[in-house]
Enzyme design. Structure first.
Site, PDB file in Angstrom:
ATOM      1  N   TYR A 103     -18.818 -21.293  -7.536  1.00 50.86           N
ATOM      2  CA  TYR A 103     -19.859 -22.307  -7.730  1.00 50.86           C
ATOM      3  C   TYR A 103     -20.760 -21.956  -8.918  1.00 50.86           C
ATOM      4  O   TYR A 103     -21.146 -22.836  -9.686  1.00 50.86           O
ATOM      5  CB  TYR A 103     -20.677 -22.478  -6.451  1.00 50.86           C
ATOM      6  CG  TYR A 103     -19.846 -22.980  -5.293  1.00 50.86           C
ATOM      7  CD1 TYR A 103     -18.884 -23.965  -5.482  1.00 50.86           C
ATOM      8  CD2 TYR A 103     -20.003 -22.464  -4.001  1.00 50.86           C
ATOM      9  CE1 TYR A 103     -18.106 -24.418  -4.428  1.00 50.86           C
ATOM     10  CE2 TYR A 103     -19.229 -22.909  -2.943  1.00 50.86           C
ATOM     11  CZ  TYR A 103     -18.278 -23.887  -3.159  1.00 50.86           C
ATOM     12  OH  TYR A 103     -17.508 -24.334  -2.124  1.00 50.86           O
TER      13      TYR A 103
HETATM   14  C1  LIG Z   1     -13.933 -20.239  -2.182  1.00 45.67           C
HETATM   15  C2  LIG Z   1     -12.483 -20.652  -2.362  1.00 45.67           C
HETATM   16  C3  LIG Z   1     -12.345 -22.133  -2.082  1.00 45.67           C
HETATM   17  C4  LIG Z   1     -12.089 -20.380  -3.819  1.00 45.67           C
HETATM   18  O1  LIG Z   1     -10.717 -20.705  -4.001  1.00 45.67           O
HETATM   19  P1  LIG Z   1      -9.724 -19.679  -4.756  1.00 45.67           P
HETATM   20  O2  LIG Z   1      -8.476 -20.403  -4.997  1.00 45.67           O
HETATM   21  O3  LIG Z   1      -9.683 -18.406  -4.015  1.00 45.67           O
HETATM   22  O4  LIG Z   1     -10.551 -19.483  -6.100  1.00 45.67           O
HETATM   23  P2  LIG Z   1      -9.959 -19.405  -7.568  1.00 45.67           P
HETATM   24  O5  LIG Z   1      -8.626 -18.756  -7.527  1.00 45.67           O
HETATM   25  O6  LIG Z   1     -10.052 -20.715  -8.203  1.00 45.67           O
HETATM   26  O7  LIG Z   1     -10.937 -18.445  -8.217  1.00 45.67           O
HETATM   27  C5  LIG Z   1     -10.901 -17.147  -7.717  1.00 45.67           C
HETATM   28  C6  LIG Z   1     -10.549 -16.170  -8.821  1.00 45.67           C
HETATM   29  O8  LIG Z   1      -9.310 -16.423  -9.460  1.00 45.67           O
HETATM   30  C7  LIG Z   1      -9.500 -16.400 -10.872  1.00 45.67           C
HETATM   31  N1  LIG Z   1      -8.563 -17.366 -11.467  1.00 45.67           N
HETATM   32  C8  LIG Z   1      -8.836 -18.600 -11.857  1.00 45.67           C
HETATM   33  N2  LIG Z   1      -7.762 -19.176 -12.360  1.00 45.67           N
HETATM   34  C9  LIG Z   1      -6.771 -18.278 -12.265  1.00 45.67           C
HETATM   35  C10 LIG Z   1      -5.412 -18.296 -12.584  1.00 45.67           C
HETATM   36  N3  LIG Z   1      -4.837 -19.368 -13.145  1.00 45.67           N
HETATM   37  N4  LIG Z   1      -4.688 -17.202 -12.324  1.00 45.67           N
HETATM   38  C11 LIG Z   1      -5.266 -16.125 -11.769  1.00 45.67           C
HETATM   39  N5  LIG Z   1      -6.563 -16.060 -11.420  1.00 45.67           N
HETATM   40  C12 LIG Z   1      -7.290 -17.131 -11.678  1.00 45.67           C
HETATM   41  C13 LIG Z   1     -10.891 -16.836 -11.066  1.00 45.67           C
HETATM   42  O9  LIG Z   1     -11.402 -16.355 -12.289  1.00 45.67           O
HETATM   43  C14 LIG Z   1     -11.572 -16.199  -9.887  1.00 45.67           C
HETATM   44  O10 LIG Z   1     -11.926 -14.879 -10.112  1.00 45.67           O
HETATM   45  P3  LIG Z   1     -13.028 -14.190  -9.190  1.00 45.67           P
HETATM   46  O11 LIG Z   1     -12.651 -14.357  -7.746  1.00 45.67           O
HETATM   47  O12 LIG Z   1     -12.986 -12.793  -9.646  1.00 45.67           O
HETATM   48  O13 LIG Z   1     -14.329 -14.875  -9.483  1.00 45.67           O
HETATM   49  C15 LIG Z   1     -11.543 -19.841  -1.470  1.00 45.67           C
HETATM   50  O14 LIG Z   1     -11.599 -18.481  -1.837  1.00 45.67           O
HETATM   51  C16 LIG Z   1     -11.833 -19.992   0.016  1.00 45.67           C
HETATM   52  O15 LIG Z   1     -11.326 -20.897   0.655  1.00 45.67           O
HETATM   53  N6  LIG Z   1     -12.664 -19.087   0.571  1.00 45.67           N
HETATM   54  C17 LIG Z   1     -12.966 -19.064   1.976  1.00 45.67           C
HETATM   55  C18 LIG Z   1     -13.650 -20.301   2.436  1.00 45.67           C
HETATM   56  C19 LIG Z   1     -14.914 -20.589   1.664  1.00 45.67           C
HETATM   57  O16 LIG Z   1     -15.747 -19.716   1.437  1.00 45.67           O
HETATM   58  N7  LIG Z   1     -15.039 -21.857   1.257  1.00 45.67           N
HETATM   59  C20 LIG Z   1     -16.191 -22.344   0.599  1.00 45.67           C
HETATM   60  C21 LIG Z   1     -17.259 -22.467   1.634  1.00 45.67           C
HETATM   61  S1  LIG Z   1     -18.199 -23.891   1.358  1.00 45.67           S
END
Ligand SMILES: CC(C)(COP(=O)(O)OP(=O)(O)OC[C@H]1O[C@@H](n2cnc3c(N)ncnc32)[C@H](O)[C@@H]1OP(=O)(O)O)[C@@H](O)C(=O)NCCC(=O)NCCS
Length: 181
Positions: free
Chosen positions: A145
């Site tokens: 976020y």
């Molecule tokens: C929060 C959430 C939705 C994020 O989704 P995600 O797919 O894990 O997140 P992203 O992959 O987009 O980003 C995570 C990391 O991957 C990295 N990334 C982005 N694009 C990428 C790619 N193409 N290849 C590899 N890594 C990548 C990002 O830089 C990020 O790095 P960071 O974690 O060190 O900041 C997920 O982790 C989740 O469901 N968490 C638990 C539930 C939650 O908290 N939901 C929100 C509550 S409202």
């Protein structure tokens, strides 16, 4: 991919399963959420996105709708904001209600792509969300976020009947073309 309201309802079992796994929620709580999620699909301004694997399994989803007076979440937040802040944040607002990625699929950019797709599809002037308070440096949700430019609207906010503290975050729309950096 974009989802229509029917898609969310049709895949409700998978949605609830991913939601529970992502948030670590127990089955009993998930059963009560089931009804809410199905009802949300009928709200004005509803938009949803989903990510599926090659085998069609659900890897992640996100959705929200227009935030309006009379909705429980809207009214709780608005009552806690100064009048002018309430007006500027909530008079033309998309509530990002859920955004989750299955734990085994996290960290590969799915959350980021879903968030961008969802926010790019809405016509509102602002977006608001609530997320459990956590360490901003270690929480993937908070990092995501912040990368998208969300700012604090309320911190350590308690909803009635829930003993967890939440951060209420918001940003104006549309997203700049280059977010996230
Ligand atoms: C929060 C959430 C939705 C994020 O989704 P995600 O797919 O894990 O997140 P992203 O992959 O987009 O980003 C995570 C990391 O991957 C990295 N990334 C982005 N694009 C990428 C790619 N193409 N290849 C590899 N890594 C990548 C990002 O830089 C990020 O790095 P960071 O974690 O060190 O900041 C997920 O982790 C989740 O469901 N968490 C638990 C539930 C939650 O908290 N939901 C929100 C509550 S409202």
């Amino acid at each position: 991919m974009a989802w229509q309201p029917d898609d969310l309802v049709r895949r409700l079992d998978d949605v609830i399963e991913v939601y529970g796994a992502a948030m670590g929620y127990h089955a009993a709580l998930l059963q009560t959420r089931r009804g809410y999620v199905a009802a949300h699909a009928g709200r004005p301004g509803f938009r949803a996105v989903a990510t599926t694997g090659d085998d069609g399994s659900l890897l992640g989803f996100g959705y929200g709708y227009t935030s309006t007076p009379g909705q429980w979440w809207h009214d709780q937040i608005r009552a806690s904001l100064r009048r002018d802040d309430g007006k500027s944040w909530m008079s033309d607002c998309f509530e990002l209600v859920e955004l989750h990625v299955r734990p085994g699929a996290q960290g590969h950019g799915i959350g980021q792509r879903q968030l961008r797709a969802l926010l790019s599809s809405v016509p509102h002037r602002t977006v608001l969300l609530s997320t459990p308070e956590a360490d901003e440096d270690t929480s993937r949700a908070w990092r995501l976020y912040r990368r998208f430019g969300f700012v604090d609207v309320l911190r350590n906010f308690y909803f009635p009947g829930d003993d967890r503290a939440f951060g209420i975050l918001g940003r104006t729309l549309p997203l700049p073309a280059r977010v996230p950096a």
